[in-house]
Structures are given as structure tokens and as C-alpha cells.
Design a protein around this motif. Sequence first.
Motif, PDB file in Angstrom:
ATOM      1  N   GLU A 160       0.822  -1.212   0.000  1.00  0.00           N
ATOM      2  CA  GLU A 160       0.000   0.000   0.000  1.00  0.00           C
ATOM      3  C   GLU A 160       0.849   1.253   0.000  1.00  0.00           C
ATOM      4  N   GLN A 161       2.084   1.170   0.494  1.00  0.00           N
ATOM      5  CA  GLN A 161       2.938   2.346   0.556  1.00  0.00           C
ATOM      6  C   GLN A 161       3.386   2.819  -0.827  1.00  0.00           C
ATOM      7  N   LEU A 162       3.122   1.992  -1.871  1.00  0.00           N
ATOM      8  CA  LEU A 162       3.477   2.412  -3.211  1.00  0.00           C
ATOM      9  C   LEU A 162       2.510   3.456  -3.757  1.00  0.00           C
ATOM     10  N   ASP A 163       1.319   3.572  -3.152  1.00  0.00           N
ATOM     11  CA  ASP A 163       0.363   4.583  -3.576  1.00  0.00           C
ATOM     12  C   ASP A 163       0.867   5.960  -3.148  1.00  0.00           C
ATOM     13  N   VAL A 164       0.943   6.881  -4.092  1.00  0.00           N
ATOM     14  CA  VAL A 164       1.430   8.225  -3.774  1.00  0.00           C
ATOM     15  C   VAL A 164       0.401   8.942  -2.905  1.00  0.00           C
ATOM     16  N   PRO A 165       0.793   9.438  -1.724  1.00  0.00           N
ATOM     17  CA  PRO A 165      -0.150  10.091  -0.796  1.00  0.00           C
ATOM     18  C   PRO A 165      -0.435  11.538  -1.210  1.00  0.00           C
ATOM     19  N   LEU A 166      -1.329  11.743  -2.169  1.00  0.00           N
ATOM     20  CA  LEU A 166      -1.565  13.071  -2.734  1.00  0.00           C
ATOM     21  C   LEU A 166      -2.096  14.053  -1.692  1.00  0.00           C
ATOM     22  N   ASN A 167      -2.997  13.601  -0.808  1.00  0.00           N
ATOM     23  CA  ASN A 167      -3.513  14.516   0.218  1.00  0.00           C
ATOM     24  C   ASN A 167      -2.392  14.965   1.159  1.00  0.00           C
ATOM     25  N   ALA A 168      -1.476  14.072   1.440  1.00  0.00           N
ATOM     26  CA  ALA A 168      -0.342  14.429   2.297  1.00  0.00           C
ATOM     27  C   ALA A 168       0.574  15.425   1.589  1.00  0.00           C
ATOM     28  N   ILE A 169       0.760  15.247   0.278  1.00  0.00           N
ATOM     29  CA  ILE A 169       1.578  16.197  -0.481  1.00  0.00           C
ATOM     30  C   ILE A 169       0.918  17.564  -0.473  1.00  0.00           C
ATOM     31  N   ARG A 170      -0.405  17.598  -0.649  1.00  0.00           N
ATOM     32  CA  ARG A 170      -1.133  18.879  -0.611  1.00  0.00           C
ATOM     33  C   ARG A 170      -0.960  19.554   0.746  1.00  0.00           C
ATOM     34  N   PHE A 218       1.576  19.148   2.823  1.00  0.00           N
ATOM     35  CA  PHE A 218       2.961  19.601   2.940  1.00  0.00           C
ATOM     36  C   PHE A 218       3.197  20.880   2.147  1.00  0.00           C
ATOM     37  N   VAL A 219       2.643  20.966   0.931  1.00  0.00           N
ATOM     38  CA  VAL A 219       2.812  22.176   0.124  1.00  0.00           C
ATOM     39  C   VAL A 219       2.230  23.378   0.865  1.00  0.00           C
ATOM     40  N   SER A 220       1.113  23.175   1.543  1.00  0.00           N
ATOM     41  CA  SER A 220       0.528  24.270   2.329  1.00  0.00           C
ATOM     42  C   SER A 220       1.420  24.633   3.507  1.00  0.00           C
ATOM     43  N   SER A 222      -5.342  27.430   6.741  1.00  0.00           N
ATOM     44  CA  SER A 222      -5.532  27.666   5.308  1.00  0.00           C
ATOM     45  C   SER A 222      -6.340  26.554   4.654  1.00  0.00           C
ATOM     46  N   LEU A 223      -6.113  25.320   5.084  1.00  0.00           N
ATOM     47  CA  LEU A 223      -6.789  24.164   4.486  1.00  0.00           C
ATOM     48  C   LEU A 223      -8.146  23.877   5.114  1.00  0.00           C
TER      49      LEU A 223
END
Length: 301
Positions: A4-14, A16-18, A31-32
Motif C-alpha cells: 500500500e505504501q506504493l500509492d502516492v499520498p496526494l492529500n499528504a503532499i497537498r 505539505f505544500v501548504s 488555510s486548508l
Amino acid sequence: MADEQLDVPLNAIRAFVSIARERGVTRAARSLGMTQSSVSRYLANLEDYLGAKLIQRRGRDTELTEFGRLFATVVTEPLDTICYTAQRMRRRPQREVNRIVVRTSLTTLAYTLLVPNIQAFSKEYGGAIVDIVNSLSPPAAGDGFDVLITRDLSVIEPADQWELYSEQLVCVGASALVAGKGPSTINAAPMLTITSRPDILPTWLRAMNLTPADIHSGARYDHHYLALPAIANGNCLLVAPEIIVSHLIRDGLVTVIPGTRVPSGMVYRVYAVDRSGNPQLARLFCRWLVRLFRQNSAGSA
């Protein structure tokens, strides 16, 4: 069994960018519209996925690690593009119009570079509407704009910023007048003066190790955009920022006198203010503008 760790964590990236943009977990959560614990959990999951620390805390302050700065630089623009595209393609009425207001203190630049290319931005981003307003007064927090393009104004409110151009001054004349000739041409024709930028000619003369006695003073114009047709069609010279004469150089209407290019010390910047009603489109516009300036700077060299 798939990891499962191969799935890119897009919400986590969002998240982090914030954090990187807001310079802190608490401000990012605000902000989020999320809880601080949720943002911290996303950060921990992303660090576990990447196998590297992204932030480091120094007392109450939060700083990106070297790896965190690199990761933020790489993923921020693609993420903004994805979020903007997804919003634009939603199959239901949207409350927000696909529109931003761009304010500039650089009238001639808007006339020569921004306006002629604005339709390219609109086409690239789904018919986005860009309103352009001009003002020389310092911006205030209550002013209704999303993006500010300036050389001499400062933004005191929170905003993302990009450097567009370190101003280079050049002496130009009609190609028929100066093509194939050297610096000796400088005193062979009258030099126009631009009253809205009285700093340009003295700065250029000092850099060229010249004095006012070394040139012939010509007519005075209020703005560069009034003088450009006179230069392209007349027997006179003009010292101007290279970026605003780049289209005339490219079209062969004017030529830069060799050896006359000098830095002015002025820097053009673009700001996307945090309070923008369409922050993703505002940041995409700023990045598009950076590319436009690079193309025009390279084309006039």
C-alpha cells in the motif's frame, strides 16, 4: 500482495505544500480548513513514505529541511496545476469565475509585452479571463487585485513572489540608422529623454563612463510607449530597458548599438497575494509570466 505504501499520498503532499507556503503547520491547517493534528498526521505519513524529514522545528518556528525545500520546489507547481484543472472541469456550476485581476505599475511593459501575449495564457488555461489595471500608487490590503507586477512598489501583505527580470538598459536606434555601427554612433544623433524614468539616462551614462556632454539631447517624452514609434521611424536614439524594446529588436525595427548594454540595478517582480479569490490561477499566471519574460529576454539578446 501489493504494498500500500506504493500509492502516492496526494492529500499528504497537498498538506505539505501548504505547510511550505504558510511556513508552519498551524497556519497550514487554518488555510486548508483542517485540524492541526490532521495536518501533522499527513506530514508524518509523507515523511514515512519518502523516508526523509521534510521540516525541522526550531522553538516555535518551522523550517524546511534541505530535502523538504527540494521536494516543495518540485511538486508545488504541478499540484497547483492539477487542483486548478480539476476545479475548472467540475461538471456542476461553480461559484468562482475563472478570472483574475492583474495590477501593474509598468504601463509600457503591459503595452509591449503583457497585453499582446495575454490571449496565449487564456488559451492555455481554459479561457481564463485576465483583467488588467494600471496604478502607480502603493497597493493596499483592500485593493481588489490578485496579482501585482512591479519594479518599484512593495507588497506588505502575505504574497508569493517571483523574480521576473533584472533590468538591462540598452541604447537603440532605427536599424537603418545604427545597424553595423559601433558606440561612436551615440553622439551622431539626438538622444530622447523619458520624463517618467529620469533615472535611466544618468544610470546608463555612469555605467558607460560618459557625461551629458557626450550626447546630443533630443526631445522629451512622458513615457517610453510614446517614444518607441519615434525611435523606430526617426533619426534619434533612446536608452531603454531592453525588455520593452525586445519586440522592436525581434522585428528588426530597431537595433542595439554594440557595447551599450548595462544593468540598471532594478528588479521586476510579480506577486500573487494570499487573499486572492482565485489563488491557484493567480500563481499559474505568475509562473506563465516568468516563462514569458525568459523567452523575451533570450530573444532580444
